[in-house]
Enzyme design. Structure first.
Site, PDB file in Angstrom:
ATOM      1  N   CYS A  35     -91.417-100.079 -85.114  1.00  0.00           N
ATOM      2  CA  CYS A  35     -92.065-101.373 -84.873  1.00  0.00           C
ATOM      3  C   CYS A  35     -93.371-101.461 -85.660  1.00  0.00           C
ATOM      4  O   CYS A  35     -94.133-100.488 -85.715  1.00  0.00           O
ATOM      5  CB  CYS A  35     -92.374-101.549 -83.389  1.00  0.00           C
ATOM      6  SG  CYS A  35     -90.968-101.289 -82.270  1.00  0.00           S
ATOM      7  N   LYS A  39     -94.673-102.482 -91.546  1.00  0.00           N
ATOM      8  CA  LYS A  39     -94.674-101.293 -90.701  1.00  0.00           C
ATOM      9  C   LYS A  39     -95.954-100.489 -90.833  1.00  0.00           C
ATOM     10  O   LYS A  39     -96.511-100.013 -89.836  1.00  0.00           O
ATOM     11  CB  LYS A  39     -93.470-100.397 -91.070  1.00  0.00           C
ATOM     12  CG  LYS A  39     -93.440 -99.065 -90.337  1.00  0.00           C
ATOM     13  CD  LYS A  39     -93.269 -99.264 -88.841  1.00  0.00           C
ATOM     14  CE  LYS A  39     -93.587 -98.016 -88.043  1.00  0.00           C
ATOM     15  NZ  LYS A  39     -95.008 -97.760 -87.871  1.00  0.00           N
ATOM     16  N   CYS A  48     -94.098-116.062 -88.366  1.00  0.00           N
ATOM     17  CA  CYS A  48     -94.510-114.983 -89.268  1.00  0.00           C
ATOM     18  C   CYS A  48     -94.348-115.361 -90.737  1.00  0.00           C
ATOM     19  O   CYS A  48     -94.866-114.664 -91.614  1.00  0.00           O
ATOM     20  CB  CYS A  48     -93.694-113.729 -88.997  1.00  0.00           C
ATOM     21  SG  CYS A  48     -93.353-113.419 -87.263  1.00  0.00           S
ATOM     22  N   HIS A  51     -99.285-106.393 -89.827  1.00  0.00           N
ATOM     23  CA  HIS A  51     -98.650-107.707 -89.692  1.00  0.00           C
ATOM     24  C   HIS A  51     -99.555-108.687 -88.949  1.00  0.00           C
ATOM     25  O   HIS A  51     -99.348-108.971 -87.770  1.00  0.00           O
ATOM     26  CB  HIS A  51     -97.323-107.538 -88.952  1.00  0.00           C
ATOM     27  CG  HIS A  51     -96.493-108.776 -88.886  1.00  0.00           C
ATOM     28  ND1 HIS A  51     -96.559-109.795 -89.809  1.00  0.00           N
ATOM     29  CD2 HIS A  51     -95.551-109.169 -87.968  1.00  0.00           C
ATOM     30  CE1 HIS A  51     -95.707-110.752 -89.484  1.00  0.00           C
ATOM     31  NE2 HIS A  51     -95.087-110.396 -88.373  1.00  0.00           N
TER      32      HIS A  51
END
Length: 390
Positions: free
Chosen positions: A209, A331, A86, A335
């Site tokens: 998540c 959030k 990431c 992502h």
């Protein structure tokens, strides 16, 4: 060593984009970055490119750098892929800064791209899981959410924070993301929504998540010798720090902090000659809400075990002493793994230029971005400073 400046940055919207490919997304991000340069720039003026991507779904794993940069019209230049889960494009920006500072390039492009929404849930879990330790985490069934749930449980056992504080982080970030046209989940949520959502990995629920997203982002870095050709109000890369740590959570000394983040931040602050209190805003890696709490402490925004107090105080909200994730963070903004770090930089550039609209941080002059790979196997921190009338 030469100074490095950001002269432009751009991104695509983050979200589900079934009509786009990884090549078209990256091209759109490069075009946005080129168009954001105040005095203009042509693709032919770029000397080098660095692309961050995990290659989710197995897309063009070999030569994925040239595959997207050539499509974007960056012909005949060195093009390299960086993979650090990431944190891939955060590291790509760091590599571009190094190329400029070393004298090997006067203008370098760093970017990232990922397509994540065109596969089944099981396939997505697999590709997220490859950033965990292979033998004892991924192959034994531990999910990405499961690893961060272990961190959350350990944190709650040690300190006075509760799952309610995770929900407060989610509410804040959704409120900010609702002001961001590029956000994947650009809507507000109530504390009840965030508190009562279905459990994903106890104690984390759905609102704790981030989503998996499609998207791309790109950043243009210029040397002190070339920056004047493109703008008289550049963004100086005041400090960069990076570090790695054991990939497996079970291999580390603590579950309640990420050593790579601490070390990367310390290096970035030292190079920039600042303290955390000097910052006007920060974009931190909140793949799960617990990650934002850990970041507050790892980056020195508060002491150990005090992140929940920072949340309760409202200091990290827009209008607070140190707004965090004005973009909506991972959030709400989303992502797309390989694009996230460069996307954080793109947001920071908007803030420092005063172009963030309803989510603008007042009098923003000094900002930080914090990008983490996996559950903390790698981290990179950038400190960016607005310069006027250079």
């Amino acid at each position: 060593m030469r100074e490095a400046y950001i002269i432009g940055a751009g991104q695509t919207p983050f979200g589900a984009m079934p009509g786009e490919s990884y090549r078209s997304l990256f091209t759109d991000a490069v075009d946005a970055a080129l168009n954001s340069v105040p005095d203009g720039i042509d693709a032919g003026e770029i000397d080098e490119a660095v692309v961050g991507t995990l290659g989710v779904g197995g897309r063009q794993i070999g030569l994925s750098g040239p595959a997207v940069t050539e499509h974007a019209g960056l012909h005949g230049i060195p093009s390299t892929r960086v993979e650090n889960a990431c944190a891939a494009s955060g590291y790509a920006v760091r590599q571009a800064v190094q190329a400029v500072r070393s004298g090997m390039a006067d203008v370098a492009l760093a970017g990232g791209v990922e397509v994540m929404t065109d596969m089944s849930g099981d396939a997505a879990k697999y590709w997220l899981g490859v950033s965990g330790e292979t033998e004892w985490e991924r192959l034994t069934g531990t999910t990405f959410a499961g690893v961060y749930a272990q961190m959350a449980s350990a944190y709650f056992d040690r300190y006075d924070a509760t799952p309610e504080h995770l929900s407060q982080v989610a509410v804040k970030n959704h409120k900010n993301g609702a002001k961001n046209d590029d956000a994947h989940l650009g809507f507000e949520c109530s504390i009840e929504d965030a508190r009562d959502a279905p459990v994903v990995a106890d104690p984390l629920n759905l609102y704790h998540c981030c989503p998996t997203s499609d998207g791309a982002a790109a950043v243009l870095v210029a040397s002190e010798d070339a920056v004047g050709e493109y703008t008289d109000e550049p963004i100086r890369v005041a400090g960069v720090g990076a570090a790695s740590e054991r990939v497996g959570l079970f291999q580390r000394d603590t579950y309640t902090g990420i050593d790579a983040s601490m070390e990367a931040a310390a290096e970035a602050y030292d190079r920039a000659g600042i303290e955390p209190d000097d910052l006007d805003f920060a974009e931190v890696h909140d793949c799960f809400a617990i990650a934002e709490l850990l970041a507050y402490e790892d980056l020195g925004f508060c002491g150990r075990g005090e992140a929940h107090e920072l949340v309760d105080s409202g200091a990290t909200e827009l209008g607070g002493e140190l707004p965090v994730n004005a973009s909506g963070g991972l959030k709400s903004k989303g992502h797309p793994l390989g694009a996230t770090g460069a996307g954080q930089i793109a947001e920071a550039v908007k803030q420092l230029r005063g172009e963030a609209g309803d989510r603008q941080v007042e009098d923003a002059e000094l900002g930080l971005t914090h990008n983490v790979g996996g559950s903390g196997g790698a981290a990179v921190v950038h400190v960016l400073e607005r310069e006027v009338g250079r």
